[in-house]
Scaffold this motif. Structure first.
Motif, PDB file in Angstrom:
ATOM      1  N   ASN A 272       0.850  -1.183   0.000  1.00 31.83           N
ATOM      2  CA  ASN A 272       0.000   0.000   0.000  1.00 31.83           C
ATOM      3  C   ASN A 272       0.888   1.236   0.000  1.00 31.83           C
ATOM      4  OD1 ASN A 272      -2.613   1.138  -0.042  1.00 31.83           O
ATOM      5  ND2 ASN A 272      -2.425   1.672   2.104  1.00 31.83           N
ATOM      6  N   GLY A 273       1.252   1.692  -1.178  1.00 33.51           N
ATOM      7  CA  GLY A 273       2.105   2.869  -1.289  1.00 33.51           C
ATOM      8  C   GLY A 273       3.520   2.495  -1.692  1.00 33.51           C
ATOM      9  N   ASN A 274       3.973   3.051  -2.813  1.00 38.08           N
ATOM     10  CA  ASN A 274       5.336   2.732  -3.281  1.00 38.08           C
ATOM     11  C   ASN A 274       6.191   3.987  -3.354  1.00 38.08           C
ATOM     12  OD1 ASN A 274       4.084   3.966  -5.437  1.00 38.08           O
ATOM     13  ND2 ASN A 274       4.748   2.482  -6.971  1.00 38.08           N
ATOM     14  N   TYR A 275       5.906   4.954  -2.500  1.00 32.73           N
ATOM     15  CA  TYR A 275       6.708   6.180  -2.487  1.00 32.73           C
ATOM     16  C   TYR A 275       8.143   5.850  -2.078  1.00 32.73           C
ATOM     17  CZ  TYR A 275       1.977   8.009  -2.276  1.00 32.73           C
ATOM     18  OH  TYR A 275       0.655   8.266  -2.523  1.00 32.73           O
ATOM     19  N   GLY A 276       9.090   6.303  -2.874  1.00 32.18           N
ATOM     20  CA  GLY A 276      10.494   6.005  -2.616  1.00 32.18           C
ATOM     21  C   GLY A 276      10.918   4.643  -3.084  1.00 32.18           C
ATOM     22  N   LEU A 277      10.023   3.906  -3.748  1.00 32.99           N
ATOM     23  CA  LEU A 277      10.314   2.537  -4.183  1.00 32.99           C
ATOM     24  C   LEU A 277      10.064   2.354  -5.669  1.00 32.99           C
ATOM     25  CD1 LEU A 277       8.442   0.614  -1.306  1.00 32.99           C
ATOM     26  CD2 LEU A 277      10.821   1.388  -1.319  1.00 32.99           C
ATOM     27  N   LYS A 278      10.125   3.432  -6.435  1.00 33.55           N
ATOM     28  CA  LYS A 278       9.738   3.348  -7.837  1.00 33.55           C
ATOM     29  C   LYS A 278      10.667   2.447  -8.650  1.00 33.55           C
ATOM     30  CE  LYS A 278       6.073   6.020  -8.089  1.00 33.55           C
ATOM     31  NZ  LYS A 278       5.882   6.398  -6.706  1.00 33.55           N
ATOM     32  N   MET A 279      11.912   2.332  -8.208  1.00 33.02           N
ATOM     33  CA  MET A 279      12.846   1.426  -8.880  1.00 33.02           C
ATOM     34  C   MET A 279      13.485   0.537  -7.819  1.00 33.02           C
ATOM     35  SD  MET A 279      14.668   3.922 -11.702  1.00 33.02           S
ATOM     36  CE  MET A 279      15.272   2.534 -12.668  1.00 33.02           C
TER      37      MET A 279
ATOM     38  N   THR B  18      -3.884   1.212  -2.773  1.00 33.19           N
ATOM     39  CA  THR B  18      -4.763   2.347  -3.096  1.00 33.19           C
ATOM     40  C   THR B  18      -3.988   3.562  -3.543  1.00 33.19           C
ATOM     41  OG1 THR B  18      -4.737   3.159  -0.817  1.00 33.19           O
ATOM     42  CG2 THR B  18      -6.436   1.565  -1.395  1.00 33.19           C
ATOM     43  N   LYS B  19      -2.650   3.469  -3.576  1.00 29.88           N
ATOM     44  CA  LYS B  19      -1.826   4.626  -3.899  1.00 29.88           C
ATOM     45  C   LYS B  19      -1.333   4.632  -5.347  1.00 29.88           C
ATOM     46  CE  LYS B  19      -1.548   5.800   0.570  1.00 29.88           C
ATOM     47  NZ  LYS B  19      -2.129   4.600   1.177  1.00 29.88           N
ATOM     48  N   VAL B  20      -1.597   3.566  -6.107  1.00 31.29           N
ATOM     49  CA  VAL B  20      -1.157   3.534  -7.500  1.00 31.29           C
ATOM     50  C   VAL B  20      -2.328   3.160  -8.389  1.00 31.29           C
ATOM     51  CG1 VAL B  20       1.204   2.891  -6.890  1.00 31.29           C
ATOM     52  CG2 VAL B  20      -0.450   1.112  -7.405  1.00 31.29           C
ATOM     53  N   ARG B  21      -2.194   3.502  -9.662  1.00 27.31           N
ATOM     54  CA  ARG B  21      -3.231   3.159 -10.626  1.00 27.31           C
ATOM     55  C   ARG B  21      -3.228   1.646 -10.866  1.00 27.31           C
ATOM     56  NH1 ARG B  21      -5.687   6.485 -13.884  1.00 27.31           N
ATOM     57  NH2 ARG B  21      -4.100   8.092 -13.559  1.00 27.31           N
TER      58      ARG B  21
ATOM     59  N   ASP C  39      -9.285   7.566 -14.078  1.00 25.98           N
ATOM     60  CA  ASP C  39     -10.268   7.036 -13.143  1.00 25.98           C
ATOM     61  C   ASP C  39     -10.262   7.906 -11.913  1.00 25.98           C
ATOM     62  OD1 ASP C  39     -11.921   5.653 -11.519  1.00 25.98           O
ATOM     63  OD2 ASP C  39     -10.815   3.753 -11.573  1.00 25.98           O
ATOM     64  N   ALA C  40     -11.334   8.640 -11.697  1.00 22.43           N
ATOM     65  CA  ALA C  40     -11.381   9.592 -10.589  1.00 22.43           C
ATOM     66  C   ALA C  40     -11.492   8.910  -9.242  1.00 22.43           C
ATOM     67  CB  ALA C  40     -12.574  10.548 -10.772  1.00 22.43           C
ATOM     68  N   THR C  41     -11.737   7.598  -9.225  1.00 20.10           N
ATOM     69  CA  THR C  41     -11.912   6.918  -7.951  1.00 20.10           C
ATOM     70  C   THR C  41     -10.606   6.451  -7.357  1.00 20.10           C
ATOM     71  OG1 THR C  41     -12.203   4.764  -9.007  1.00 20.10           O
ATOM     72  CG2 THR C  41     -14.180   6.128  -8.694  1.00 20.10           C
ATOM     73  N   VAL C  42      -9.499   6.503  -8.107  1.00 16.54           N
ATOM     74  CA  VAL C  42      -8.214   6.070  -7.581  1.00 16.54           C
ATOM     75  C   VAL C  42      -7.300   7.268  -7.449  1.00 16.54           C
ATOM     76  CG1 VAL C  42      -8.441   3.777  -8.585  1.00 16.54           C
ATOM     77  CG2 VAL C  42      -7.306   5.563  -9.893  1.00 16.54           C
ATOM     78  N   LYS C  43      -6.332   7.149  -6.531  1.00 21.26           N
ATOM     79  CA  LYS C  43      -5.379   8.227  -6.344  1.00 21.26           C
ATOM     80  C   LYS C  43      -4.409   8.263  -7.510  1.00 21.26           C
ATOM     81  CE  LYS C  43      -5.659   8.146  -1.336  1.00 21.26           C
ATOM     82  NZ  LYS C  43      -4.935   8.096  -0.067  1.00 21.26           N
ATOM     83  N   PRO C  44      -3.969   9.441  -7.919  1.00 29.41           N
ATOM     84  CA  PRO C  44      -3.088   9.525  -9.076  1.00 29.41           C
ATOM     85  C   PRO C  44      -1.722   8.929  -8.790  1.00 29.41           C
ATOM     86  CG  PRO C  44      -3.271  11.657  -7.992  1.00 29.41           C
ATOM     87  CD  PRO C  44      -4.259  10.757  -7.327  1.00 29.41           C
ATOM     88  N   ASP C  45      -1.156   8.333  -9.815  1.00 33.57           N
ATOM     89  CA  ASP C  45       0.217   7.817  -9.762  1.00 33.57           C
ATOM     90  C   ASP C  45       1.085   8.829 -10.494  1.00 33.57           C
ATOM     91  OD1 ASP C  45       2.566   6.452  -9.849  1.00 33.57           O
ATOM     92  OD2 ASP C  45       1.928   5.016 -11.371  1.00 33.57           O
ATOM     93  N   PRO C  46       1.868   9.647  -9.781  1.00 35.23           N
ATOM     94  CA  PRO C  46       2.598  10.733 -10.434  1.00 35.23           C
ATOM     95  C   PRO C  46       3.513  10.267 -11.552  1.00 35.23           C
ATOM     96  CG  PRO C  46       2.667  10.962  -8.045  1.00 35.23           C
ATOM     97  CD  PRO C  46       2.099   9.611  -8.343  1.00 35.23           C
ATOM     98  N   ASN C  47       4.016   9.020 -11.476  1.00 35.60           N
ATOM     99  CA  ASN C  47       4.904   8.529 -12.517  1.00 35.60           C
ATOM    100  C   ASN C  47       4.164   7.888 -13.677  1.00 35.60           C
ATOM    101  OD1 ASN C  47       7.628   9.116 -11.858  1.00 35.60           O
ATOM    102  ND2 ASN C  47       7.404   7.786 -10.083  1.00 35.60           N
TER     103      ASN C  47
ATOM    104  N   HIS D 110       8.347  -4.109  -0.278  1.00 35.53           N
ATOM    105  CA  HIS D 110       8.055  -3.852   1.125  1.00 35.53           C
ATOM    106  C   HIS D 110       9.118  -2.959   1.776  1.00 35.53           C
ATOM    107  CE1 HIS D 110       4.404  -6.031   1.730  1.00 35.53           C
ATOM    108  NE2 HIS D 110       4.915  -7.185   1.383  1.00 35.53           N
ATOM    109  N   GLY D 111      10.107  -2.519   0.986  1.00 37.88           N
ATOM    110  CA  GLY D 111      11.076  -1.571   1.523  1.00 37.88           C
ATOM    111  C   GLY D 111      12.448  -2.115   1.810  1.00 37.88           C
ATOM    112  N   ALA D 112      12.838  -3.207   1.180  1.00 38.23           N
ATOM    113  CA  ALA D 112      14.171  -3.755   1.401  1.00 38.23           C
ATOM    114  C   ALA D 112      15.241  -2.715   1.016  1.00 38.23           C
ATOM    115  CB  ALA D 112      14.354  -5.023   0.558  1.00 38.23           C
ATOM    116  N   PRO D 113      16.398  -2.746   1.685  1.00 38.99           N
ATOM    117  CA  PRO D 113      16.808  -3.772   2.656  1.00 38.99           C
ATOM    118  C   PRO D 113      16.309  -3.523   4.090  1.00 38.99           C
ATOM    119  CG  PRO D 113      18.614  -2.289   2.253  1.00 38.99           C
ATOM    120  CD  PRO D 113      17.522  -1.853   1.326  1.00 38.99           C
ATOM    121  N   ILE D 114      15.940  -2.279   4.422  1.00 37.14           N
ATOM    122  CA  ILE D 114      15.507  -1.973   5.789  1.00 37.14           C
ATOM    123  C   ILE D 114      14.304  -1.038   5.739  1.00 37.14           C
ATOM    124  CG2 ILE D 114      16.106  -0.849   7.963  1.00 37.14           C
ATOM    125  CD1 ILE D 114      18.944  -1.651   7.594  1.00 37.14           C
ATOM    126  N   ARG D 115      13.278  -1.396   6.485  1.00 34.47           N
ATOM    127  CA  ARG D 115      12.139  -0.520   6.697  1.00 34.47           C
ATOM    128  C   ARG D 115      11.876  -0.407   8.191  1.00 34.47           C
ATOM    129  NH1 ARG D 115       6.434  -2.212   4.946  1.00 34.47           N
ATOM    130  NH2 ARG D 115       5.935  -0.710   6.585  1.00 34.47           N
TER     131      ARG D 115
END
Length: 417
Positions: A136-143, A190-193, A203-211, A372-377
């Motif tokens: 749920n949310g891939n901010y900072g994890l795009k690559m 819910t944070k990506v298309r 789709d106005a029902t989902v949050k925008p994916d800036p990328n 999930h945020g490897a190597p450390i979250r």
């Protein structure tokens, strides 16, 4: 003989007459009683009717008065409520939230800290109840981050110059990225298309994916471009900006711009030339290993019991303690940021010392996945999920309350449960 008989007959006649008289008297008495009862009942009915009529008249009189009064009170209350709403709605914005509402969040945080003092322990559960955490949310994890290039930057450490991990500029370290080998499960994100969305569809029902890449790391932001320096630029009111000095320094950096998500660049991100430590993963995994089975709670209303494995943040702080101020006191806050600077969180030093605050390297008994945020979250069960930053690239001690991604988009900085 005849005289005696006549006397007896006379007495018998008298007895009959007296009996008849008595019977007639009893009938008269009963008739009188019936008449009296009928008269009494009639009088009582008349009396009750008069009382009811009087009460009805009084109720009608008071009802008319109270109806007018209630209408006036209701009208005044509605006008006051609308005026209060308009006052809040027109109040100055503070990080996408009206200042009165932001003030209430700060008040709630003070009350919560006063009552719980961030010392309460979150409930723990048997491993059998746990499951892998949904994405749920891939901010900072795009690559995907190349594991060998990972370093944890630590700033503000006491006696840092004496340690072998010390460098003059931690921001000079360049993390290596690669295209995602697996996008990861995003069916609940819910944070990506959604993957099924067609190109160009909205789709106005989902949050925008800036990328515009559904988290695959293929969007235009990954190839550079001007860094976003606006903080909540879509909000009403005057947007906040990072300092001009930091903005100028960022423009000189010949690398991917920082702060490419909706909240923009953090005002707490490090200036180029900041000295500190560059820790390898071995410096963290040498700490005592701990496991927790606790509940992850999202501000969106869902929760899951998860089996975590990793290392206490308090142990890392004990190994690399913050530098004390001239008066001998410790800094109040800890700032964390992803390596690309797209996601960031601020914490009190006290909550970072909580025994359940964990630097996670394993989930459900397996190494942490990239999505999930490897190597450390971070796992911090006494805080909502949006404070549990993934892929930690920086831990900095500071005495100034740090910037926080979701706080700039209208959420609470404290985020306590």
């Amino acid at each position: 003989m005849s005289d005696g008989r006549e006397e007896r007959e006379e007495q018998e006649e008298r007895r009959k007459w007296e009996k008849e008289k008595k019977d007639r008297g009893d009938d008269l008495d009963r008739s009188w009683e019936r008449d009296w009862e009928r008269d009494g009942e009639r009088e009582r009915r008349d009396s009750r009717a008069a009382e009811v009529e009087a009460l009805d008249a009084e109720v009608r009189a008071q009802s008319g008065q109270r109806t007018r009064r209630s209408f006036l009170v209701a009208a005044a209350t509605a006008a006051g409520g609308y005026g209060f709403y308009r006052w809040i709605d027109r109040s100055p914005m503070n990080m996408r939230l009206q200042e009165p509402l932001r003030h209430m969040l700060r008040l709630n945080a003070r009350v919560s800290r006063a009552v719980f003092d961030e010392r309460g322990m979150a409930p723990t559960y048997p491993v059998a109840r746990s499951m892998e955490l949904r994405t749920n949310g891939n901010y900072g994890l795009k690559m995907d981050l190349v594991p060998e290039s990972y370093r944890l930057q630590m700033v503000g450490v006491e006696g840092a110059k004496r340690l072998p991990q010390y460098v003059e500029d931690v921001t000079a370290w360049e993390y290596q990225y690669e295209m995602k080998k697996e996008a990861g499960p995003v069916e609940h994100d819910t944070k990506v298309r959604p993957k099924s969305a067609t190109a160009g569809s909205v789709d106005a029902t989902v949050k925008p994916d800036p990328n515009g890449d559904g988290g695959a790391g293929l969007g235009p932001m990954m190839t550079g471009g001007q860094a976003s320096t606006m903080v909540g630029s879509g909000a009403k009111g005057k947007p906040q900006r990072i300092s001009s000095e930091l903005e100028a320094a960022m423009k000189k950096m010949n690398r991917r711009p920082r702060g490419q998500e909706e909240a923009g660049m953090s005002r707490s991100t490090l200036m180029p030339g900041t000295p500190g430590l560059l820790l390898q993963l071995d410096n963290i995994t040498s700490l005592p290993h701990h496991e927790l089975v606790t509940e992850f709670k999202c501000i969106e209303g869902w929760s899951q019991v998860v089996h975590w494995g990793g290392y206490r943040l308090a142990d890392l702080i004990a190994k690399y303690p913050p530098e004390r101020k001239p008066d001998g006191s410790l800094p109040k806050y800890v700032y964390m940021e992803t390596p690309d600077g797209d996601y960031y969180c601020g914490f009190s030093l006290q909550v970072c010392m909580h025994p359940q605050s964990l630097l996670v390297t394993e989930m459900a008994g397996r190494p942490l996945a990239q999505w999930h945020g490897a190597p450390i979250r971070l796992h911090m069960p006494i805080k909502y999920g949006y404070k549990q930053i993934k892929r930690i690239g920086l831990i900095a001690y500071t005495d100034r309350r740090p910037d926080d991604y979701w706080t700039k988009l209208g959420y609470d900085w404290y985020a306590g449960l």
